[in-house]
Motif scaffolding. Structure first.
Motif, PDB file in Angstrom:
ATOM      1  N   ALA A  78       0.848  -1.190   0.000  1.00 45.54           N
ATOM      2  CA  ALA A  78       0.000   0.000   0.000  1.00 45.54           C
ATOM      3  C   ALA A  78       0.883   1.238   0.000  1.00 45.54           C
ATOM      4  CB  ALA A  78      -0.918  -0.004   1.217  1.00 45.54           C
ATOM      5  N   HIS A  79       0.505   2.191  -0.832  1.00 49.10           N
ATOM      6  CA  HIS A  79       1.222   3.454  -0.964  1.00 49.10           C
ATOM      7  C   HIS A  79       0.190   4.568  -0.835  1.00 49.10           C
ATOM      8  CE1 HIS A  79       4.679   1.215  -2.569  1.00 49.10           C
ATOM      9  NE2 HIS A  79       3.796   0.549  -3.273  1.00 49.10           N
ATOM     10  N   GLY A  80      -0.169   4.929   0.389  1.00 51.29           N
ATOM     11  CA  GLY A  80      -1.200   5.943   0.589  1.00 51.29           C
ATOM     12  C   GLY A  80      -2.541   5.446   0.091  1.00 51.29           C
ATOM     13  N   ASP A  81      -3.091   6.134  -0.900  1.00 55.11           N
ATOM     14  CA  ASP A  81      -4.407   5.781  -1.432  1.00 55.11           C
ATOM     15  C   ASP A  81      -4.347   4.840  -2.622  1.00 55.11           C
ATOM     16  OD1 ASP A  81      -5.732   7.257   0.486  1.00 55.11           O
ATOM     17  OD2 ASP A  81      -5.841   9.064  -0.743  1.00 55.11           O
ATOM     18  N   VAL A  82      -3.176   4.252  -2.888  1.00 57.31           N
ATOM     19  CA  VAL A  82      -3.009   3.287  -3.976  1.00 57.31           C
ATOM     20  C   VAL A  82      -2.369   2.028  -3.400  1.00 57.31           C
ATOM     21  CG1 VAL A  82      -1.855   2.818  -6.184  1.00 57.31           C
ATOM     22  CG2 VAL A  82      -2.791   5.089  -5.734  1.00 57.31           C
ATOM     23  N   ALA A  83      -2.829   0.883  -3.860  1.00 57.87           N
ATOM     24  CA  ALA A  83      -2.269  -0.384  -3.386  1.00 57.87           C
ATOM     25  C   ALA A  83      -2.065  -1.334  -4.559  1.00 57.87           C
ATOM     26  CB  ALA A  83      -3.197  -1.026  -2.356  1.00 57.87           C
ATOM     27  N   VAL A  84      -1.000  -2.111  -4.477  1.00 53.18           N
ATOM     28  CA  VAL A  84      -0.678  -3.120  -5.477  1.00 53.18           C
ATOM     29  C   VAL A  84      -0.799  -4.487  -4.822  1.00 53.18           C
ATOM     30  CG1 VAL A  84       1.147  -4.036  -6.972  1.00 53.18           C
ATOM     31  CG2 VAL A  84       0.913  -1.562  -6.663  1.00 53.18           C
ATOM     32  N   VAL A  85      -1.483  -5.398  -5.503  1.00 59.08           N
ATOM     33  CA  VAL A  85      -1.551  -6.786  -5.044  1.00 59.08           C
ATOM     34  C   VAL A  85      -0.894  -7.648  -6.113  1.00 59.08           C
ATOM     35  CG1 VAL A  85      -3.021  -8.723  -4.381  1.00 59.08           C
ATOM     36  CG2 VAL A  85      -3.714  -6.387  -3.798  1.00 59.08           C
ATOM     37  N   LEU A  86       0.126  -8.376  -5.721  1.00 61.69           N
ATOM     38  CA  LEU A  86       0.756  -9.359  -6.596  1.00 61.69           C
ATOM     39  C   LEU A  86       0.228 -10.719  -6.193  1.00 61.69           C
ATOM     40  CD1 LEU A  86       4.483  -8.186  -6.466  1.00 61.69           C
ATOM     41  CD2 LEU A  86       2.717  -7.556  -8.132  1.00 61.69           C
ATOM     42  N   CYS A  87      -0.117 -11.545  -7.167  1.00 60.98           N
ATOM     43  CA  CYS A  87      -0.592 -12.893  -6.844  1.00 60.98           C
ATOM     44  C   CYS A  87      -0.313 -13.820  -8.020  1.00 60.98           C
ATOM     45  CB  CYS A  87      -2.075 -12.894  -6.476  1.00 60.98           C
ATOM     46  SG  CYS A  87      -3.195 -12.234  -7.710  1.00 60.98           S
ATOM     47  N   VAL A  88      -0.578 -15.089  -7.800  1.00 59.45           N
ATOM     48  CA  VAL A  88      -0.417 -16.105  -8.837  1.00 59.45           C
ATOM     49  C   VAL A  88      -1.803 -16.605  -9.201  1.00 59.45           C
ATOM     50  CG1 VAL A  88       0.554 -18.353  -9.411  1.00 59.45           C
ATOM     51  CG2 VAL A  88       1.850 -16.763  -7.966  1.00 59.45           C
ATOM     52  N   GLU A  89      -2.163 -16.444 -10.464  1.00 62.62           N
ATOM     53  CA  GLU A  89      -3.426 -16.966 -10.969  1.00 62.62           C
ATOM     54  C   GLU A  89      -3.186 -18.359 -11.529  1.00 62.62           C
ATOM     55  OE1 GLU A  89      -5.401 -12.775 -12.550  1.00 62.62           O
ATOM     56  OE2 GLU A  89      -4.898 -14.325 -13.999  1.00 62.62           O
ATOM     57  N   THR A  90      -4.118 -19.254 -11.268  1.00 64.03           N
ATOM     58  CA  THR A  90      -4.036 -20.606 -11.808  1.00 64.03           C
ATOM     59  C   THR A  90      -5.313 -20.896 -12.570  1.00 64.03           C
ATOM     60  OG1 THR A  90      -2.693 -21.296  -9.927  1.00 64.03           O
ATOM     61  CG2 THR A  90      -3.691 -23.033 -11.255  1.00 64.03           C
ATOM     62  N   ALA A  91      -5.144 -21.310 -13.810  1.00 63.21           N
ATOM     63  CA  ALA A  91      -6.254 -21.728 -14.666  1.00 63.21           C
ATOM     64  C   ALA A  91      -5.859 -23.084 -15.235  1.00 63.21           C
ATOM     65  CB  ALA A  91      -6.502 -20.715 -15.770  1.00 63.21           C
ATOM     66  N   GLY A  92      -6.422 -24.142 -14.677  1.00 58.48           N
ATOM     67  CA  GLY A  92      -6.005 -25.481 -15.090  1.00 58.48           C
ATOM     68  C   GLY A  92      -4.555 -25.693 -14.722  1.00 58.48           C
ATOM     69  N   GLU A  93      -3.746 -26.069 -15.692  1.00 59.60           N
ATOM     70  CA  GLU A  93      -2.315 -26.270 -15.455  1.00 59.60           C
ATOM     71  C   GLU A  93      -1.503 -25.004 -15.661  1.00 59.60           C
ATOM     72  OE1 GLU A  93      -0.872 -29.141 -14.298  1.00 59.60           O
ATOM     73  OE2 GLU A  93      -2.965 -29.735 -14.029  1.00 59.60           O
ATOM     74  N   ALA A  94      -2.126 -23.977 -16.214  1.00 59.40           N
ATOM     75  CA  ALA A  94      -1.413 -22.729 -16.502  1.00 59.40           C
ATOM     76  C   ALA A  94      -1.330 -21.856 -15.267  1.00 59.40           C
ATOM     77  CB  ALA A  94      -2.122 -21.972 -17.622  1.00 59.40           C
ATOM     78  N   ALA A  95      -0.183 -21.210 -15.089  1.00 55.21           N
ATOM     79  CA  ALA A  95       0.004 -20.254 -13.999  1.00 55.21           C
ATOM     80  C   ALA A  95       0.356 -18.904 -14.601  1.00 55.21           C
ATOM     81  CB  ALA A  95       1.109 -20.731 -13.061  1.00 55.21           C
ATOM     82  N   MET A  96      -0.199 -17.865 -14.010  1.00 54.00           N
ATOM     83  CA  MET A  96       0.063 -16.504 -14.469  1.00 54.00           C
ATOM     84  C   MET A  96       0.429 -15.621 -13.291  1.00 54.00           C
ATOM     85  SD  MET A  96      -3.021 -16.084 -17.201  1.00 54.00           S
ATOM     86  CE  MET A  96      -4.170 -17.052 -16.241  1.00 54.00           C
ATOM     87  N   ALA A  97       1.363 -14.727 -13.517  1.00 54.82           N
ATOM     88  CA  ALA A  97       1.656 -13.696 -12.534  1.00 54.82           C
ATOM     89  C   ALA A  97       0.656 -12.570 -12.773  1.00 54.82           C
ATOM     90  CB  ALA A  97       3.083 -13.187 -12.705  1.00 54.82           C
TER      91      ALA A  97
END
Length: 134
Positions: A78-97
């Motif tokens: 979080a940076h004041g009124d803005v926030a970044v969320v990093l996560c790993v998405e999984t769809a079947g066998e595929a992974a995405m940042a």
């Protein structure tokens, strides 16, 4: 608002995004995106979209056939009124940042940017991975 309370609200907004995506709930997705200021989105393998109309049109199309996607390992900065969320998405066998950017508004934390792209292999989960980035 304490950092812990803000982090909990940001993570709740992030979960709501993935719930709307998985459920094909366009009305919920529409409520999650900011109506103030610029918004943008980069779907995997597609060109960048700028502007709320273009972004919401893309979600309307995607949500007509909702993908089965889960999001794991979220980390918040979080940076004041803005926030970044990093996560790993999984769809079947595929992974995405994925990077999800939220801005605090009178309605709560609303999305202003989403970007997901494939990664070579899914990172291993870590039991002690923090929910905040330092």
């Amino acid at each position: 608002m304490s950092g812990g309370a803000a982090t909990a609200q940001i993570l709740a907004a992030n979960r709501a995004f993935y719930r709307a995506l998985s459920n094909g709930d366009f009305a919920a997705m529409d409520r999650l995106w900011s109506r103030e200021g610029p918004v943008s989105c980069i779907h995997p393998g597609r060109p960048a979209l700028a502007g709320r109309d273009a972004v919401m049109a893309s979600w309307r199309s995607i949500l007509a056939r909702p993908p089965a996607i889960s999001a794991d390992q979220p980390a918040v900065a979080a940076h004041g009124d803005v926030a970044v969320v990093l996560c790993v998405e999984t769809a079947g066998e595929a992974a995405m940042a994925a990077t999800n950017v939220f801005a605090r508004s009178a309605e709560g934390w609303l999305m202003i940017h989403h970007h997901a792209g494939p990664i070579a292999r899914r990172p291993s989960p870590s039991a002690d991975r923090p929910t905040t980035m330092h």
